[in-house]
Write a protein that holds these residues in place. Structure first.
Motif, PDB file in Angstrom:
ATOM      1  N   GLY A   1       0.782  -1.232   0.000  1.00  0.00           N
ATOM      2  CA  GLY A   1       0.000   0.000   0.000  1.00  0.00           C
ATOM      3  C   GLY A   1       0.814   1.283   0.000  1.00  0.00           C
ATOM      4  N   LEU A   2       2.147   1.175  -0.044  1.00  0.00           N
ATOM      5  CA  LEU A   2       2.963   2.395   0.054  1.00  0.00           C
ATOM      6  C   LEU A   2       3.616   2.729  -1.282  1.00  0.00           C
ATOM      7  CD1 LEU A   2       4.784   1.864   3.461  1.00  0.00           C
ATOM      8  CD2 LEU A   2       2.818   3.338   2.984  1.00  0.00           C
ATOM      9  N   PRO A   3       3.844   4.027  -1.538  1.00  0.00           N
ATOM     10  CA  PRO A   3       4.607   4.391  -2.734  1.00  0.00           C
ATOM     11  C   PRO A   3       6.073   3.992  -2.583  1.00  0.00           C
ATOM     12  CG  PRO A   3       4.056   6.353  -1.426  1.00  0.00           C
ATOM     13  CD  PRO A   3       3.423   5.189  -0.737  1.00  0.00           C
ATOM     14  N   VAL A   4       6.610   3.404  -3.628  1.00  0.00           N
ATOM     15  CA  VAL A   4       8.041   3.064  -3.663  1.00  0.00           C
ATOM     16  C   VAL A   4       8.643   3.808  -4.846  1.00  0.00           C
ATOM     17  CG1 VAL A   4       9.744   1.224  -3.943  1.00  0.00           C
ATOM     18  CG2 VAL A   4       7.635   0.781  -2.661  1.00  0.00           C
ATOM     19  N   LEU A   5       9.553   4.734  -4.575  1.00  0.00           N
ATOM     20  CA  LEU A   5      10.134   5.555  -5.630  1.00  0.00           C
ATOM     21  C   LEU A   5      11.586   5.185  -5.846  1.00  0.00           C
ATOM     22  CD1 LEU A   5       8.938   9.049  -4.294  1.00  0.00           C
ATOM     23  CD2 LEU A   5       7.607   7.361  -5.578  1.00  0.00           C
ATOM     24  N   ALA A   6      11.982   5.085  -7.113  1.00  0.00           N
ATOM     25  CA  ALA A   6      13.397   4.912  -7.435  1.00  0.00           C
ATOM     26  C   ALA A   6      13.932   6.282  -7.827  1.00  0.00           C
ATOM     27  CB  ALA A   6      13.558   3.925  -8.583  1.00  0.00           C
ATOM     28  N   THR A   7      15.052   6.670  -7.204  1.00  0.00           N
ATOM     29  CA  THR A   7      15.591   8.004  -7.461  1.00  0.00           C
ATOM     30  C   THR A   7      17.082   7.934  -7.750  1.00  0.00           C
ATOM     31  OG1 THR A   7      16.094   8.353  -5.125  1.00  0.00           O
ATOM     32  CG2 THR A   7      13.943   9.129  -5.885  1.00  0.00           C
ATOM     33  N   SER A   8      17.562   8.982  -8.368  1.00  0.00           N
ATOM     34  CA  SER A   8      19.005   9.161  -8.497  1.00  0.00           C
ATOM     35  C   SER A   8      19.296  10.646  -8.429  1.00  0.00           C
ATOM     36  CB  SER A   8      19.513   8.600  -9.818  1.00  0.00           C
ATOM     37  OG  SER A   8      20.844   9.046 -10.030  1.00  0.00           O
TER      38      SER A   8
END
Ligand SMILES: Nc1nc2c(ncn2[C@@H]2O[C@H](COP(=O)(O)OP(=O)(O)OP(=O)(O)O)[C@@H](O)[C@H]2O)c(=O)[nH]1
Ligand SMILES: [Mg+2]
Ligand SMILES: [Zn+2]
Length: 272
Positions: A89-96
């Protein structure tokens, strides 16, 4: 006094385990969101994310998962998918912070007027991410040392106002995050496990034949290592709670001994 709406806490670590006091340490209060930051390098650890999410859920604030250093691997979508299953249920963000991917997505998770705290191990890139949000690289993390080895480890909590009107709290990387009174947080971060446990026919889920948890593991609906992780954190919560009770009991006994001693002295004084 303000009432604390949300509170991010752990058991206070001690440099000397033998003199360890059993007490709570508040890492941040009254935040709206907890950004749990991990790095997509080799020591990207799902168990650590589960631990952080348990603490984040327990705080009462909204958790957001950030997997930084997406530039370091080429299987990022797979890791994101795997992480989503750890963070129901949570947002999972990939960042750089190098390619700036995911930074805008992160921005949409920061509502004007809200406060968010960034937590995670040292070196995952919390301060760098906050710099990206600021759009001004001189604010929090300064230049890397000339030899390129520079670490700019954050040493204290810093409050930063982000364009758009959110406040972000940068924190130093945590070496340990021992759970403190996190039963509710555990049930929320392991909502999938919790649901199987509820379905279970046994009052004290025994993981016997016919146990819904066991069926889920055997049927491939619940990874064994995720269940083991749940159990481990559950045991930790019990352990800390027992220590806390013992510490309270000792303090109470000490207090009564003192009262009795005072009474005895008073009696002796009267008896003279
Ligand atoms: N490859 C890569 N390196 C990054 C990225 N973001 C940050 N780094 C590097 O990772 C190192 C640590 O970054 P910091 O932002 O200081 O990490 P931190 O989480 O604030 O660390 P503490 O303050 O010690 O808790 C620095 O050398 C950064 O340049 C990224 O997206 N990709
Ligand atoms: Mg930092
Ligand atoms: Zn069961």
């Amino acid at each position: 006094m303000f009432e604390r709406r949300t509170q991010l806490t752990r058991m206070r670590p001690s440099p000397n385990p033998r003199s360890q006091r059993t007490e709570e340490q508040v890492l941040a209060a009254n935040v709206d969101a907890v950004f749990v930051v991990g790095a997509l390098n080799r020591d990207c650890n799902p168990r650590r994310i589960e631990r952080y999410l348990t603490v984040a859920w327990q705080s009462g604030a909204r958790p957001v998962v950030v997997l930084n250093k997406a530039d370091l691997r080429n299987d990022v979508p797979d890791v994101v998918r795997a992480t989503e299953s750890l963070a129901p249920g949570l947002p999972v963000l990939a960042t750089s912070t190098l390619s700036r991917e995911g930074v805008d997505q992160m921005r949409t998770q920061l509502k004007p007027g809200e406060t968010a705290v960034f937590v995670g191990s040292s070196g995952v890139g919390k301060s760098s991410l906050i710099n990206c949000l600021l759009g001004d690289p001189t604010q929090v993390v300064r230049d890397i040392r000339a030899d390129g080895k520079g670490r700019h480890t954050t040493t204290s909590r810093q409050l930063v106002l982000i364009p758009g009107g959110a406040v972000v709290i940068d924190t130093p990387g945590l070496r340990e995050l021992t759970l403190w009174h996190a039963e509710d947080g555990l049930d929320r971060s392991f909502a999938d496990v919790d649901a199987f446990a509820w379905e279970c026919a046994f009052r004290d889920c025994a993981e016997e034949p016919g146990c819904a948890v066991r069926d889920a593991i055997e049927g491939g609906d619940l990874p064994e290592e995720r269940f083991a992780s749940y159990r481990k954190l559950e045991r930790e919560i019990d352990f800390v709670a027992r220590r806390r009770d013992k510490a309270l009991e000792l303090a109470e006994r000490k207090r009564w001994n003192q009262i009795h001693k005072q009474n005895r002295e008073r009696m002796r004084f009267r008896g003279r």
